[in-house]
Design a protein around this motif. Sequence first.
Motif, short mmCIF file in Angstrom:
data_model
loop_
_atom_site.label_atom_id
_atom_site.label_comp_id
_atom_site.label_asym_id
_atom_site.label_seq_id
_atom_site.Cartn_x
_atom_site.Cartn_y
_atom_site.Cartn_z
N UNK A 30 0.84 -1.20 0.00
CA UNK A 30 0.00 0.00 0.00
C UNK A 30 0.87 1.24 0.00
N UNK A 31 2.18 1.04 0.13
CA UNK A 31 3.10 2.17 -0.01
C UNK A 31 3.30 2.44 -1.49
N UNK A 32 3.95 3.52 -1.78
CA UNK A 32 4.33 3.81 -3.17
C UNK A 32 5.83 4.05 -3.16
N UNK A 33 6.61 2.95 -3.24
CA UNK A 33 8.07 3.12 -3.23
C UNK A 33 8.53 3.98 -4.41
N UNK A 34 9.68 4.61 -4.23
CA UNK A 34 10.26 5.40 -5.32
C UNK A 34 11.41 4.60 -5.90
N UNK A 35 11.40 4.39 -7.20
CA UNK A 35 12.52 3.73 -7.86
C UNK A 35 13.04 4.61 -8.96
N UNK A 36 14.13 5.29 -8.66
CA UNK A 36 14.74 6.19 -9.64
C UNK A 36 16.21 5.86 -9.73
N UNK A 37 16.69 5.70 -10.95
CA UNK A 37 18.13 5.55 -11.14
C UNK A 37 18.68 6.94 -11.44
N UNK A 38 19.55 7.43 -10.59
CA UNK A 38 20.17 8.74 -10.85
C UNK A 38 19.37 9.88 -10.27
N UNK A 39 19.46 11.02 -10.92
CA UNK A 39 18.92 12.27 -10.36
C UNK A 39 17.40 12.31 -10.44
N UNK A 40 16.81 13.16 -9.61
CA UNK A 40 15.38 13.45 -9.66
C UNK A 40 15.22 14.85 -10.26
N UNK A 41 14.87 14.92 -11.53
CA UNK A 41 14.81 16.25 -12.17
C UNK A 41 13.72 17.12 -11.54
N UNK A 42 13.92 18.42 -11.60
CA UNK A 42 12.92 19.38 -11.10
C UNK A 42 12.42 20.17 -12.29
N UNK A 43 11.22 19.87 -12.74
CA UNK A 43 10.67 20.47 -13.95
C UNK A 43 9.34 21.12 -13.61
N UNK A 44 9.22 22.41 -13.88
CA UNK A 44 7.93 23.07 -13.66
C UNK A 44 7.03 22.80 -14.87
N UNK A 45 5.74 22.95 -14.66
CA UNK A 45 4.83 22.76 -15.80
C UNK A 45 5.09 23.83 -16.86
N UNK A 46 5.57 25.00 -16.44
CA UNK A 46 5.89 26.06 -17.41
C UNK A 46 7.05 25.65 -18.32
N UNK A 47 7.98 24.91 -17.76
CA UNK A 47 9.16 24.50 -18.54
C UNK A 47 8.96 23.18 -19.28
#
Length: 202
Positions: A30-47
């Motif tokens: 019931x958790x939502x684990x995070x599986x990311x290889x490398x960086x977590x990008x920060x992207x705004x909806x504007x960009x």
Amino acid sequence: MGIFRSKVTGSSELNYFGKPKFPPGQYTTEKFPVLTYGVTPKISTADWRLKLWGLVEEIVTFSWDEFLKLPQRKLTADFHCVTTWSRYGDEWEGVMFSDLMGTIRAKPDARYVMQHAYGGYTTNLPLEWMLNEEVMFVHTVNGKPLEREHGGPMRVFTPRRYAWKGAKWVNGLEFMKDDRPGFWEQNGYSNTADPWKEERTW
Ligand SMILES: Nc1nc2c(c(=O)[nH]1)N[C@H]1C(S)=C(S)[C@@H](COP(=O)(O)O)O[C@H]1N2
Ligand SMILES: [Mo]
């Protein structure tokens, strides 16, 4: 409740496309684990942009506002990670790849699609599967904006394949004549990724 082994494995419960609700070798969480290889990008909806290129009649780039003008659909479906956890019954909301394809023209020899993401992640699928397997671009889950660590503002979700077949922070689709392995596919994961056949590795 945390991770628990499903007690109903082997039951006859079917999912929305008629496959057993619990694929072999998966646990329910019931958790939502995070599986990311490398960086977590920060992207705004504007960009944020989504570019479609390769074997298309015309290169197209969608802005956030343009993309949200496409039909918005909701799909309640399960999420299966190759590392053996599954999440059940989330409501995924966004744009179906099949609806997106209604607005652009792929060349006749386009047979595969590479998803590209901010940060460099890639994953590949046949165009046919993307069209016929409810592959969708998701910006909202259970009524809330998709969290950044889960790929917000926009990710791909592949309800009929293991979850690595959907790029978080998606920003491009490359239409190809020949298949080419994406990031995990180059690193030993299966090219086809069917959870009901346990296609985890090559
Ligand atoms: N851009 C990007 N997309 C990605 C990944 C990644 O590392 N980077 N991991 C994949 C894998 S292996 C899985 S299981 C899911 C995990 O999604 P989650 O972190 O929201 O659980 O995203 C997939 N998409
Ligand atoms: Mo994964």
